[in-house]
Scaffold this motif. Structure first.
Motif, PDB file in Angstrom:
ATOM      1  N   VAL A 141     -18.121   2.274   2.477  1.00  0.00           N
ATOM      2  CA  VAL A 141     -17.804   3.477   3.237  1.00  0.00           C
ATOM      3  C   VAL A 141     -19.036   4.321   3.438  1.00  0.00           C
ATOM      4  O   VAL A 141     -19.308   4.823   4.528  1.00  0.00           O
ATOM      5  N   TYR A 194      -9.792   4.648   6.886  1.00  0.00           N
ATOM      6  CA  TYR A 194      -8.540   4.513   6.140  1.00  0.00           C
ATOM      7  C   TYR A 194      -8.779   4.692   4.658  1.00  0.00           C
ATOM      8  O   TYR A 194      -8.075   5.428   3.959  1.00  0.00           O
ATOM      9  N   GLN A 195      -9.828   4.020   4.225  1.00  0.00           N
ATOM     10  CA  GLN A 195     -10.113   4.112   2.796  1.00  0.00           C
ATOM     11  C   GLN A 195     -10.532   5.518   2.419  1.00  0.00           C
ATOM     12  O   GLN A 195     -10.156   6.056   1.394  1.00  0.00           O
ATOM     13  N   LYS A 196     -11.331   6.127   3.275  1.00  0.00           N
ATOM     14  CA  LYS A 196     -11.886   7.428   2.965  1.00  0.00           C
ATOM     15  C   LYS A 196     -10.811   8.492   2.887  1.00  0.00           C
ATOM     16  O   LYS A 196     -10.832   9.364   2.036  1.00  0.00           O
ATOM     17  N   GLY A 242      -7.723   8.015   2.338  1.00  0.00           N
ATOM     18  CA  GLY A 242      -6.601   7.628   1.502  1.00  0.00           C
ATOM     19  C   GLY A 242      -5.356   7.336   2.322  1.00  0.00           C
ATOM     20  O   GLY A 242      -4.256   7.761   1.974  1.00  0.00           O
TER      21      GLY A 242
END
Lengths: 313, 117, 756
Positions: C2, C87-89, C91
């Motif tokens: 990320v 998306y990961q960042k 959540g």
């Protein structure tokens, strides 16, 4: 103008005249020229009659006027309605003569004869020459046939209507104007008598009012001592130097020619010069134009019968 | 001479009544209109010019009439000039007519229609 | 990863804000929208645009290789990577955020914030957005890769044109899905419509393609009118177009409606979702604006797969899902959505059953499945669930398996020179080199038909369950169930006819210049095993076409993409047990605040009342029983298809179904002619318009032109009238002069007055 005559009669007369004119103009087929002329004459006569009815006898013009007027207008009608050009010119001369007569009735003797000499004697002769010159040569079998353009007139109806309108309007306006003109002061040319002492002397001598040796006194300024208002002249004898006053004859008046002469030369000298120049120019112009070589127009060339066509000098 | 002057109502020319003047003016007007009608109607060039001369005539008559009415010689002098001009104009016009005639071999005025719109 | 991507994003100079996490929302009912990580969000939108620019450069430099393809794949792949990172960042988008690119429309005419129109290039990142962008960018990358081989014959200006439009499409879709205000959504909406037109009409020399492109665009525009009116009405009612400001305003209305106080919602507010629905129906091909989608198959297959199966047509679903609270606040909107969706599903299924062109069949199945999605949206209600999880899940799974199906059809078309008629192909899966295609096709068909434990099965199931849960919508549930059966039937009709059975093929008439000579003998029709393929194939080739034509087996790009998609379709099934999609749907920020209402309501009414409000299917609780019922229906459909189309089939042309046809009379023919809907539209809409346009043309020529020409004629006419006065003849002029003198005298006489 209604004190002159009834306007309806005027217009009626004009209408009749117009009708007569329309009939008289040359046209296809038989043209009832005589009938037309008669009708026109009746119209004119009607107008004169109407004029005469309301006016007092003393105010009417001399009976010779009517004769001359009829001749003049009749001649004018023939001028415009006669198919042959030469005849038209001759009728015009007739008109001139009648006009001249009317000038005489108006105490314009000089002008009357000047008119005849100049107009009839010079201008119309020129016209006749040109008519002779410019007539198309008739072919052998067509000697007496009129050209098309002579035989038929253009739009006689429209022209007559316009003429009727014009004459009616002119008559109306002139009538109004004439009725409104102020009467002139009693006379004009009498003071001029003082300018012609020789003539006065001659008249006095003829009337034997003075002795042959006597003459009119001329004072230091060169002015003859003729009193026009009192109609007297101061004459003096030969040796004695005594003067006496003489009555001028009653019928001594300036002749028309002298009056015109004084008018022309004393009052309009510049115009005379200009008139002379104009005449000179006309002469020059005529000479120049007549020398111009003209090529025959293509159409006319195509229409012209074979040989004999070509530029003419 | 004097007899003629008598005819003209002299001893000194008297004032002309208005009606009389009107007669002469009427004749002049009629002659003028005759000239106009003739000019408009006839197709012969020379006759057309003759009709203009007729108009001059009429004008001259009117002038002389007015001269008599106003008892001065101005009208008559003017008629002299009119005569002069008429003469000059006649000369020029006839010269031109001759030229035109040479151009088209006809005196018909309606053949000259180049100004047709 | 990320951080690396974030640094790349920052290095690209996009986005100004720091890479901080979005601040948590304060309070349960608050919908405070914070900052989204711009460095990750903005590249998702602008990388495709960069791709377009680069492809444009290729076009300008007249590149003749596959470079545009690789550029586009690279850009789209990078966008997908950024989506994953985002998306990961964030959540999973638990907290919504706004990423601001630049100010666009910032028009204020007064002091207060109410007197302003603000629509900036900002992007709204929440779970719904992320879900959509994941499959949009993912599929776009894969299909771009697929197209690099599929469109290889068009390398040159056509290739560049294709990829430019492709990239522009993805950019527009990103604007649509990620935009934070209705105006940016509309921009994306129009953009995808435009790109759809460009891509459908890619073969612009083909009149049918051009007509189809026009049809698609015009019908989309009809829908867009509704959307535009809805947006304007939104602005009038709420004074703003930005989502972040709209949600708090919509919330009270939704609460009022859900609590039964519908009268408190103004009529105009209830009208807005109806207008949005018109737009959604146009874009997502529902009745009455669906007829463009089957015709859109004239475009290249990658286009059909991406745009008309997976992404553009889901824009309507997205719109409804995004504004669901507003829909719940309206009395008519959700019923309209539900019923129209259901009817469309049924109608399209019946048409699909009677078509022979496999791409057409897939197109009708897309329409039908979209109907499912709308029905799924429409049956959302208070008692059942707060969020349209079923519909959203179905969008997700449908994107994958429909793309798979279309790409397989495309492979067939590519390999058999454009042959798409299922009466001319048979046993393709057994041919050499077509194995992967066959497997992928099978997986896709299983998904579409709802075979147990596939992703499609689960998603369809969720919708059906939701439909039955609400007693008011039970009828919808039964219709959808019937449609599921029909879907299974026609899906496997395609599979059993084209991919299995006796091997036989007749090539189409593309690329080889053959004038459609198709009746060269039949294959032997025996079911042979794969080990005898070579000899069989040679014989087959010889018989089928005198040995001139060889089917062109797909290359690595196609096979790779199909494999990936097939796997993804299977993996997507995992999302169901993990409630991944449902959670995403729930997390969508629009439902903030409503959950509090739900909780309060449930507490108020009590659990028993809550259960009693549930509908039942066949006396059982829908959530438990639905699995078995839909599985049974699906199996019945597949079984019928087997009996009619595979069992005992010897040739490609005929099957047992043909014996059944005379019994059904004219109905199959009507279904094949699409129930004459197109003809109906032609008569009712197009012909009157044509008549009116002729009338107007007539009016224009006569009235308008006539008026102008009249003005032109006037001077000429006047001149013509006046010209004869210039006769050129002297006498006429003299006459007129005399007349003029007379007039002057007359005027003078009149002016002077006096005694006559």
């Amino acid at each position: 103008m209604s004190e002159l005559f009834n306007p309806i009669l005027l217009y009626g007369g004009c209408a009749l005249g117009a009708l007569g004119l329309a009939l008289a103009l040359p046209r296809r087929g038989v043209s009832p020229q005589l009938v037309g002329a008669l009708i026109a004459a009746i119209g004119l006569g009607g107008i004169f009659l109407a004029l005469g009815v309301r006016a007092k006898a003393a105010e009417l013009p001399n009976f010779l006027f009517y004769i001359f007027a009829l001749i003049a207008l009749g001649g004018a009608l023939r001028v415009i309605s006669h198919p042959r050009p030469v005849y038209a010119a001759l009728y015009f001369i007739l008109t001139i003569l009648a006009s001249s007569g009317m000038y005489l009735l108006l105490s314009a003797e000089f002008m009357a004869f000047a008119l005849i000499i100049v107009y009839a004697g010079a201008i119309l002769i020129t016209y006749l020459f040109v008519i002779m010159l410019a007539t198309e040569a008739p072919t052998a079998e067509e000697v007496h046939v009129l050209r098309d353009y002579d035989r038929y007139s253009r739009e006689p109806i429209a022209a007559t209507v316009v003429g009727f309108v014009l004459v009616a309007l002119l008559a109306t306006l002139l009538g109004r104007g004439a009725a409104a003109l102020p009467a002139p002061e009693r006379f004009g040319d009498a003071p001029l008598l003082a300018a012609v002492p020789g003539r006065v002397e001659r008249a006095l001598r003829e009337a034997e009012a003075i002795a042959p040796g006597e003459s009119i006194v001329v004072d230091e300024a060169g002015v003859a001592r003729i009193d026009v208002e009192a109609r007297t002249a101061v004459v003096t004898g030969g040796e004695g130097g005594e003067t006496r006053v003489v009555e001028l004859p009653a019928d001594l008046a300036l002749a028309n020619t002298e009056g015109v002469a004084f008018e022309l030369i004393a009052a309009h000298p510049g115009a005379i010069e200009i008139a002379g120049v104009i005449l000179l120019m006309a002469m020059l112009g005529a000479v120049v134009l007549s020398r111009k070589r003209v090529e025959l127009d293509e159409q006319a060339r195509a229409a012209a019968p074979g040989a004999g066509a070509g530029a003419r000098p | 001479m004097t007899e003629l002057s008598m005819l003209a109502q002299a001893d000194f020319p008297a004032v002309m009544p208005q009606v009389t003047l009107y007669h002469y003016l009427l004749v002049s007007a009629v002659m003028f209109v005759l000239g106009v009608v003739g000019f408009v109607t006839r197709r012969n060039l020379i006759i057309m010019f003759l009709c203009t001369e007729l108009m001059f005539q009429a004008a001259g008559l009117a002038l002389i009439g007015f001269s008599r009415f106003h008892l001065n010689y101005t009208g008559q002098a003017f008629v002299i000039f009119v005569l002069t001009i008429a003469a000059a104009e006649a000369a020029m016009a006839l010269a031109l007519v001759v030229l035109l005639f040479r151009r088209k071999e006809t005196l018909d005025a309606s053949t000259w229609s180049e100004l047709k719109g | 990863m990320v951080e690396v991507l974030g640094q790349i994003g920052a290095a690209m100079g996009l986005g100004v804000t720091a890479l901080a996490d979005a601040p948590p929302a304060a309070g349960a009912a608050a919908t405070a929208v914070g900052q989204a990580p711009s460095a990750l969000a903005l590249p998702i939108v602008f990388l495709p645009l960069l791709g377009v620019i680069l492809v444009g450069l290729c076009a300008a430099m007249r590149v003749r290789s596959k470079l545009p393809a690789w550029i586009t794949v690279a850009c789209l792949g990078a966008a997908f990577a950024f989506t994953l990172a985002l998306y990961q960042k964030t959540g999973g988008g638990a907290e919504p955020g706004v990423a601001h690119a630049w100010d666009w429309i910032n028009f204020r005419w007064g002091k207060s914030t109410a007197q302003s129109l603000v629509a900036n290039f900002s992007f709204y990142i929440d779970s719904l957005t992320l879900l959509w962008m994941l499959f949009v960018t993912g599929l776009a990358t894969l299909i771009a890769l697929y197209a690099s081989e599929y469109m290889a014959h068009d390398v040159g200006p056509g290739f560049n044109r294709f990829y430019a439009a492709f990239g522009l499409f993805v950019f527009s879709m990103a604007c649509l899905v990620m935009g934070d205000n209705l105006l940016l959504l509309y921009l994306g909406w129009e953009g995808v419509g435009l790109c759809s037109y460009l891509l459908i009409g890619y073969f612009y020399k083909k009149p049918s393609a051009v007509a189809a492109a026009k049809k698609a665009f015009i019908m989309n525009r009809i829908g867009d009118l509704g959307l535009a009116l809805g947006i304007m009405l939104t602005f009038v009612q709420f004074g703003t177009l930005e989502y972040a400001k709209l949600w708090p305003m919509i919330q009270p209305y939704a609460e009022a409606a859900l609590s039964g106080r519908l009268s408190e919602v103004p009529v105009l507010v209830q009208l807005i979702p109806v207008l949005f629905t018109v737009g959604a129906f146009g874009k997502s091909a529902q009745i009455p604006l669906y007829v463009w989608l089957p015709d859109a198959m004239e475009g290249p297959t990658p286009v059909s797969a991406l745009i008309h199966a997976a992404t553009m047509v889901t824009a309507g679903v997205y719109l409804v899902a995004r504004f669901l609270p507003l829909y719940q606040a309206s009395e008519w909107a959700l019923p309209i959505v539900a019923w129209v969706g259901t009817l469309t599903a049924l109608l399209a299924a019946t048409i699909g059953m009677a078509q022979f062109d496999i791409k057409r069949i897939m197109a009708y199945s897309t329409v039908s499945q979209l109907g499912y999605m709308f029905a799924g949206l429409g049956v959302v209600s208070l008692a059942a669930t707060e969020a349209p999880a079923g519909a959203v899940f179905h969008v997700f799974t449908h994107a994958f398996f429909k793309a798979t199906l279309f790409l397989c059809c495309g492979a067939v078309m590519h390999g058999f020179a454009g042959q798409l008629d299922l009466r001319r192909l048979s046993g393709v899966a057994w041919m050499k080199g077509w194995g992967i295609v066959g497997v992928a096709m099978l997986i896709g068909c299983l998904n579409l038909a709802g075979f147990p434990f596939t992703a499609g099965y689960f998603s369809k199931d969720m919708i059906l369950a939701e439909a039955f849960t609400n007693p008011a919508t039970s009828a919808i549930g039964w219709v959808l169930l019937l449609t599921a059966g029909l879907t299974a039937y026609y899906t496997f009709r395609v599979f059993f006819r084209v991919f299995v059975g006796p091997k036989e093929y007749h090539p189409g008439d593309e690329h080889h210049g053959h004038a459609g000579d198709h009746d060269h003998g039949h294959g032997h029709g025996h079911e042979t095993g794969p080990e005898e393929l070579d000899a069989e194939e040679a014989a087959l080739a010889e018989e089928s076409h005198g040995g001139e034509f060889h089917p062109h087996a797909p290359g690595w790009a196609i096979n790779l993409v199909l494999a990936v998609l097939a796997v993804a379709s299977i993996v997507a099934a995992v999302a169901y047990p993990t409630h991944w999609v449902a959670d995403l749907a729930h997390n969508a920020s629009t439902y903030y605040g409503l959950s509090a209402v739900h909780a309060a309501d449930a507490a108020h009414h009590g659990e028993a009342a809550g259960h009693a409000a549930h509908g039942a299917v066949l006396g059982f609780n829908p959530h438990e029983v639905m699995y078995y019922i839909s599985a049974a229906v699906g199996a019945i459909g597949i079984g019928i298809a087997y009996l009619l189309h595979l069992k005992g089939r010897r040739t490609a042309e005929t099957a047992a179904a043909d014996k059944l046809l005379p019994m059904l009379g004219p109905i199959p023919r009507w279904a094949q002619n699409k129930w004459y809907v197109d003809e109906f539209y032609n008569a009712v809409v197009r012909l009157p318009l044509l008549a009116i346009s002729h009338i107007f043309r007539w009016i224009d020529a006569l009235l308008v032109d006539g008026l102008v020409n009249l003005f032109g004629y006037l001077p000429r006419g006047t001149g013509g009238v006046l010209r004869p006065t210039q006769s050129g003849v002297l006498h006429d002029y003299a006459l007129k002069m005399a007349a003029g003198v007379g007039i002057v005298l007359a005027v003078a006489a009149a002016a002077m007055g006096g005694a006559l």
